[in-house]
Write a protein that holds these residues in place. Structure first.
Motif, mmCIF file in Angstrom:
data_model
loop_
_atom_site.group_PDB
_atom_site.id
_atom_site.type_symbol
_atom_site.label_atom_id
_atom_site.label_comp_id
_atom_site.label_asym_id
_atom_site.label_seq_id
_atom_site.Cartn_x
_atom_site.Cartn_y
_atom_site.Cartn_z
ATOM 1 N N GLY A 43 0.475 -1.389 -0.169
ATOM 2 C CA GLY A 43 -0.123 0.199 -0.078
ATOM 3 C C GLY A 43 1.267 1.070 -0.078
ATOM 4 N N VAL A 44 2.225 1.235 1.215
ATOM 5 C CA VAL A 44 2.828 2.651 0.957
ATOM 6 C C VAL A 44 3.563 2.840 -0.557
ATOM 7 N N ALA A 45 3.252 1.108 -1.054
ATOM 8 C CA ALA A 45 4.742 1.507 -2.231
ATOM 9 C C ALA A 45 3.451 1.724 -3.533
ATOM 10 N N LEU A 46 2.307 1.796 -3.410
ATOM 11 C CA LEU A 46 1.312 2.195 -4.408
ATOM 12 C C LEU A 46 0.845 3.722 -4.175
ATOM 13 N N VAL A 47 0.518 4.159 -3.108
ATOM 14 C CA VAL A 47 0.814 5.440 -2.889
ATOM 15 C C VAL A 47 1.519 6.353 -2.997
ATOM 16 N N TYR A 81 0.623 8.684 -6.093
ATOM 17 C CA TYR A 81 1.809 10.352 -6.070
ATOM 18 C C TYR A 81 3.283 11.224 -7.192
ATOM 19 N N ASN A 82 3.718 10.159 -7.272
ATOM 20 C CA ASN A 82 4.890 10.788 -8.572
ATOM 21 C C ASN A 82 4.137 10.797 -9.761
ATOM 22 N N SER A 121 1.807 15.317 -16.200
ATOM 23 C CA SER A 121 0.149 15.433 -15.333
ATOM 24 C C SER A 121 0.116 16.591 -14.979
ATOM 25 N N GLN A 122 1.315 17.347 -14.002
ATOM 26 C CA GLN A 122 0.347 18.896 -13.845
ATOM 27 C C GLN A 122 0.385 19.845 -15.015
ATOM 28 N N LEU A 123 0.560 19.372 -16.398
ATOM 29 C CA LEU A 123 0.838 20.354 -17.301
ATOM 30 C C LEU A 123 -1.093 19.883 -17.566
ATOM 31 N N GLY A 124 -1.232 18.198 -18.094
ATOM 32 C CA GLY A 124 -2.726 17.694 -18.190
ATOM 33 C C GLY A 124 -3.388 18.925 -17.430
ATOM 34 N N GLU A 152 -8.289 17.781 -14.905
ATOM 35 C CA GLU A 152 -8.188 16.075 -14.765
ATOM 36 C C GLU A 152 -6.951 16.130 -14.575
ATOM 37 N N THR A 153 -7.280 15.202 -13.505
ATOM 38 C CA THR A 153 -5.864 14.134 -13.095
ATOM 39 C C THR A 153 -6.258 12.689 -13.653
ATOM 40 N N PRO A 154 -5.095 12.607 -14.186
ATOM 41 C CA PRO A 154 -4.449 10.955 -15.013
ATOM 42 C C PRO A 154 -5.526 10.305 -13.679
ATOM 43 N N ILE A 155 -5.751 9.341 -14.371
ATOM 44 C CA ILE A 155 -6.576 7.684 -13.670
ATOM 45 C C ILE A 155 -5.748 6.691 -12.885
ATOM 46 N N GLU A 156 -4.418 6.915 -13.517
ATOM 47 C CA GLU A 156 -3.975 6.246 -12.909
ATOM 48 C C GLU A 156 -3.185 6.548 -11.166
ATOM 49 N N ALA A 157 -2.976 7.626 -11.233
ATOM 50 C CA ALA A 157 -2.384 8.211 -10.044
ATOM 51 C C ALA A 157 -3.635 8.282 -9.234
ATOM 52 N N TRP A 158 -5.351 8.483 -9.187
ATOM 53 C CA TRP A 158 -5.768 7.798 -8.130
ATOM 54 C C TRP A 158 -6.178 6.385 -8.182
#
Length: 63
Positions: A14-18, A22-23, A30-33, A39-45
């Motif tokens: 879980g810590v690795a996934l978080v 976040y990365n 992602s910041q440019l998008g 919109e935030t990328p689905i991979e981040a969520w």
């Protein structure tokens, strides 16, 4: 396998996934998008929410 060992594995995963989520969330692309479309990328969520779920599940397995 021991229930506590499984809980510890879930917490570590879980810590690795978080961290992975976040990365992705904090990446330049992602910041440019987010600046252009808002919109935030689905991979981040998926990484952050999935990691949080794994951490909570791991904590309950340890108890």
């Amino acid at each position: 396998m021991n229930s506590k060992l499984i809980g510890i594995i879930f917490i570590i995963a879980g810590v690795a996934l978080v961290a992975w989520g976040y990365n992705i969330y904090d990446s330049a692309q992602s910041q440019l998008g987010r600046a252009l479309s808002g919109e935030t990328p689905i991979e981040a969520w998926v990484g952050m929410v999935g990691g949080a779920v794994c951490i909570v599940f791991g904590i309950f397995r340890i108890k």
